[in-house]
Every structure is written in structure tokens, then in C-alpha cells.
Design a protein around this motif. Sequence first.
Motif, PDB file in Angstrom:
ATOM      1  N   SER A  26       1.060  -1.154  -0.043  1.00 42.68           N
ATOM      2  CA  SER A  26       0.162   0.019   0.033  1.00 42.68           C
ATOM      3  C   SER A  26       0.795   1.182   0.014  1.00 42.68           C
ATOM      4  N   ASP A  27       1.861   1.343   0.873  1.00 44.00           N
ATOM      5  CA  ASP A  27       2.749   2.374   1.075  1.00 44.00           C
ATOM      6  C   ASP A  27       3.362   2.851  -0.386  1.00 44.00           C
ATOM      7  N   SER A  28       4.057   1.673  -0.907  1.00 42.11           N
ATOM      8  CA  SER A  28       4.727   1.688  -2.189  1.00 42.11           C
ATOM      9  C   SER A  28       3.728   2.108  -3.452  1.00 42.11           C
ATOM     10  N   THR A  29       2.582   1.479  -3.423  1.00 43.70           N
ATOM     11  CA  THR A  29       1.776   2.194  -4.514  1.00 43.70           C
ATOM     12  C   THR A  29       1.375   3.461  -4.341  1.00 43.70           C
ATOM     13  N   LEU A  30       1.109   3.866  -3.163  1.00 45.99           N
ATOM     14  CA  LEU A  30       0.735   5.310  -2.958  1.00 45.99           C
ATOM     15  C   LEU A  30       1.871   6.348  -2.986  1.00 45.99           C
ATOM     16  N   ALA A  31       3.128   5.858  -2.621  1.00 48.86           N
ATOM     17  CA  ALA A  31       4.148   6.785  -3.057  1.00 48.86           C
ATOM     18  C   ALA A  31       4.315   7.019  -4.418  1.00 48.86           C
ATOM     19  N   THR A  32       4.285   5.803  -5.253  1.00 46.14           N
ATOM     20  CA  THR A  32       4.427   5.903  -6.713  1.00 46.14           C
ATOM     21  C   THR A  32       3.350   7.037  -7.333  1.00 46.14           C
ATOM     22  N   LEU A  33       2.178   6.737  -6.726  1.00 48.74           N
ATOM     23  CA  LEU A  33       1.131   7.485  -7.376  1.00 48.74           C
ATOM     24  C   LEU A  33       1.287   8.985  -6.941  1.00 48.74           C
ATOM     25  N   GLN A  34       1.705   9.209  -5.843  1.00 49.28           N
ATOM     26  CA  GLN A  34       1.923  10.587  -5.442  1.00 49.28           C
ATOM     27  C   GLN A  34       3.094  11.176  -6.245  1.00 49.28           C
ATOM     28  N   ASN A  35       4.168  10.508  -6.722  1.00 50.66           N
ATOM     29  CA  ASN A  35       5.107  10.940  -7.492  1.00 50.66           C
ATOM     30  C   ASN A  35       4.652  11.282  -8.797  1.00 50.66           C
ATOM     31  N   ASP A  36       3.654  10.486  -9.247  1.00 52.29           N
ATOM     32  CA  ASP A  36       3.179  10.708 -10.795  1.00 52.29           C
ATOM     33  C   ASP A  36       2.309  11.788 -10.739  1.00 52.29           C
ATOM     34  N   VAL A  37       1.601  12.071  -9.695  1.00 50.95           N
ATOM     35  CA  VAL A  37       0.584  13.425  -9.482  1.00 50.95           C
ATOM     36  C   VAL A  37       1.475  14.548  -9.551  1.00 50.95           C
ATOM     37  N   ALA A  38       2.598  14.351  -8.619  1.00 43.70           N
ATOM     38  CA  ALA A  38       3.387  15.649  -8.700  1.00 43.70           C
ATOM     39  C   ALA A  38       4.124  16.108  -9.903  1.00 43.70           C
ATOM     40  N   GLU A  39       4.653  15.147 -10.504  1.00 46.93           N
ATOM     41  CA  GLU A  39       5.044  15.256 -11.723  1.00 46.93           C
ATOM     42  C   GLU A  39       4.118  16.005 -12.717  1.00 46.93           C
ATOM     43  N   LEU A  40       3.090  15.087 -12.800  1.00 50.01           N
ATOM     44  CA  LEU A  40       1.622  15.933 -13.731  1.00 50.01           C
ATOM     45  C   LEU A  40       1.621  17.232 -13.510  1.00 50.01           C
ATOM     46  N   GLY A  41       1.445  17.500 -12.024  1.00 55.37           N
ATOM     47  CA  GLY A  41       1.177  18.980 -11.527  1.00 55.37           C
ATOM     48  C   GLY A  41       2.267  19.757 -11.881  1.00 55.37           C
ATOM     49  N   GLY A  42       3.515  19.554 -11.859  1.00 55.28           N
ATOM     50  CA  GLY A  42       4.680  20.280 -12.328  1.00 55.28           C
ATOM     51  C   GLY A  42       4.841  20.831 -13.767  1.00 55.28           C
ATOM     52  N   GLY A  43       4.256  19.518 -14.434  1.00 53.67           N
ATOM     53  CA  GLY A  43       4.402  19.698 -15.934  1.00 53.67           C
ATOM     54  C   GLY A  43       3.301  20.920 -16.474  1.00 53.67           C
ATOM     55  N   ILE A  44       2.070  20.727 -15.770  1.00 52.42           N
ATOM     56  CA  ILE A  44       0.888  21.705 -16.026  1.00 52.42           C
ATOM     57  C   ILE A  44       1.480  22.972 -15.626  1.00 52.42           C
ATOM     58  N   GLU A  45       2.169  22.901 -14.438  1.00 50.71           N
ATOM     59  CA  GLU A  45       2.153  24.711 -14.027  1.00 50.71           C
ATOM     60  C   GLU A  45       3.439  24.935 -15.009  1.00 50.71           C
ATOM     61  N   GLU A  46       4.376  24.210 -15.622  1.00 53.70           N
ATOM     62  CA  GLU A  46       5.436  24.882 -16.311  1.00 53.70           C
ATOM     63  C   GLU A  46       4.681  25.284 -17.665  1.00 53.70           C
ATOM     64  N   LEU A  47       3.801  24.385 -18.046  1.00 46.05           N
ATOM     65  CA  LEU A  47       3.195  24.556 -19.485  1.00 46.05           C
ATOM     66  C   LEU A  47       2.297  25.957 -19.318  1.00 46.05           C
ATOM     67  N   VAL A  48       1.780  26.093 -18.409  1.00 41.65           N
ATOM     68  CA  VAL A  48       0.838  27.248 -18.191  1.00 41.65           C
ATOM     69  C   VAL A  48       1.720  28.669 -17.922  1.00 41.65           C
ATOM     70  N   ALA A  49       2.739  28.429 -17.180  1.00 34.56           N
ATOM     71  CA  ALA A  49       3.582  29.336 -16.833  1.00 34.56           C
ATOM     72  C   ALA A  49       4.524  29.811 -18.186  1.00 34.56           C
ATOM     73  N   SER A  50       4.832  28.838 -19.190  1.00 31.36           N
ATOM     74  CA  SER A  50       5.527  29.205 -20.398  1.00 31.36           C
ATOM     75  C   SER A  50       4.696  29.842 -21.324  1.00 31.36           C
ATOM     76  N   VAL A  51       3.414  29.372 -21.459  1.00 32.16           N
ATOM     77  CA  VAL A  51       2.457  29.971 -22.379  1.00 32.16           C
ATOM     78  C   VAL A  51       2.139  31.365 -21.906  1.00 32.16           C
ATOM     79  N   GLN A  52       2.001  31.610 -20.637  1.00 32.73           N
ATOM     80  CA  GLN A  52       1.749  32.991 -20.156  1.00 32.73           C
ATOM     81  C   GLN A  52       2.747  33.733 -20.536  1.00 32.73           C
ATOM     82  N   GLY A  53       3.936  33.356 -20.217  1.00 32.92           N
ATOM     83  CA  GLY A  53       5.363  34.408 -20.557  1.00 32.92           C
ATOM     84  C   GLY A  53       5.547  34.766 -21.989  1.00 32.92           C
ATOM     85  N   ARG A  54       4.912  33.697 -22.757  1.00 32.97           N
ATOM     86  CA  ARG A  54       5.127  33.960 -24.174  1.00 32.97           C
ATOM     87  C   ARG A  54       4.110  35.055 -24.699  1.00 32.97           C
TER      88      ARG A  54
END
Length: 193
Positions: free
Chosen positions: A138-166
Motif C-alpha cells: 500500500s505504501d509503495s503504491t501510494l508513494a508511486t502514485l503521489q510522485n506521478d501526480v506531483a510530476e503531472l502537476g509540475g508539468g502543467i504549471e510549467e506549461l501554463v507559465a511558459s504559455v503565459q510568459g510568451r
Amino acid sequence: MSEQEEQGQSLVEILEELIGLVSEARSVPMSASVMVNRSQVLDLLETARDIVPDQIVQADGLLARADTVAAQAQEEGEHIVQQAHQDAEDIIQEARQQASRLVSQDAVTIAAKAQAQRILDEATSQAEKLRQGADEYSDSTLATLQNDVAELGGGIEELVASVQGRVDQLVSQIRAGRAVLAERQSDEEESWT
């Protein structure tokens, strides 16, 4: 190619086209400003603005699916723990029954008690191992999922920031160009009078 990838590429293509329009635009003499077709730039900016919310909605969908997967992993972990407890109880019950049968035989009572204790100890140990394994899963599965969600959130924030900057950069260039055009037009009107 998925719709999300197509929209992501089309947003980048729109930004590239805007950059191309500004880069290839005719220069205003003695100035860093250029002349661009207002309707072309506005059309591209409006299209980019319309695409970004769709990508955010898709990202929210991915996050919702990640929450569902996390809930399923938690539920599965709890089920494994419950099953481990049930298996342990069954093993302990079987050990007690066997011990009870052995105790009824006078000649082997001492051996039966020792055997029952050993079985009980093994059952307890096995139940603990099953519980630990379920907790680790359970801990391993939740940690992996948390990392995946964090990476996805970071990618979205970078995309939005990049588009807004341009977009901000292009808007400031357009405003500067408008100011120069307005100044020239004013100078021309003054020279005619």
C-alpha cells in the motif's frame, strides 16, 4: 496521436507562428519595433487562449483518475490486510484444534503442547509477515502514485507559465508597436497641418 497531444502541439505551433510573424515582420525605421497584421496576431492569440483551458481540463481529469487509482490501491491494501488477519485466525484456530486433539492423548500431551505453541508462533509470525507485506505494498503504491501526480502537476504549471510568459511578451511587443505607430501617425498629421 491523442487529442491532448494534438492540442499541445497546436498550442506550440501557434506560439511558433506568432514568433515567426514578429520575426519576419517589416521593421519600423530607426526603431526596434515591427509592423504586424493585428488580425493575424489576435486570431492566433485567441486560438491559443481557447486551447489552454482544454488542456487544464484534461489535466484535471488525469488528477481525478490518479485519485481513483489511489483509492483503489488503498482499498486493495485494506483487503489484503483483512485477508491476512483472516488467514492468521484460521491458522490459529486450526492450531488450537490440533492442540486440543493432541492434549486428549495422555502419552503425547507435552509434545502436543509444544507443537501447538510452535504452530501458534508460526501462525502469528506468518500473519505479521502478511500484514507487513500488505502495508509495504500500500505504501509503495501510494508513494508511486503521489510522485506521478506531483510530476503531472509540475508539468502543467510549467506549461501554463511558459504559455503565459510568451503571451505576455507578445502582448508587450504589440503594445510597443502600437505606441510607435500612434506616435508616427501623430507626427504625420502634424506635418500635414
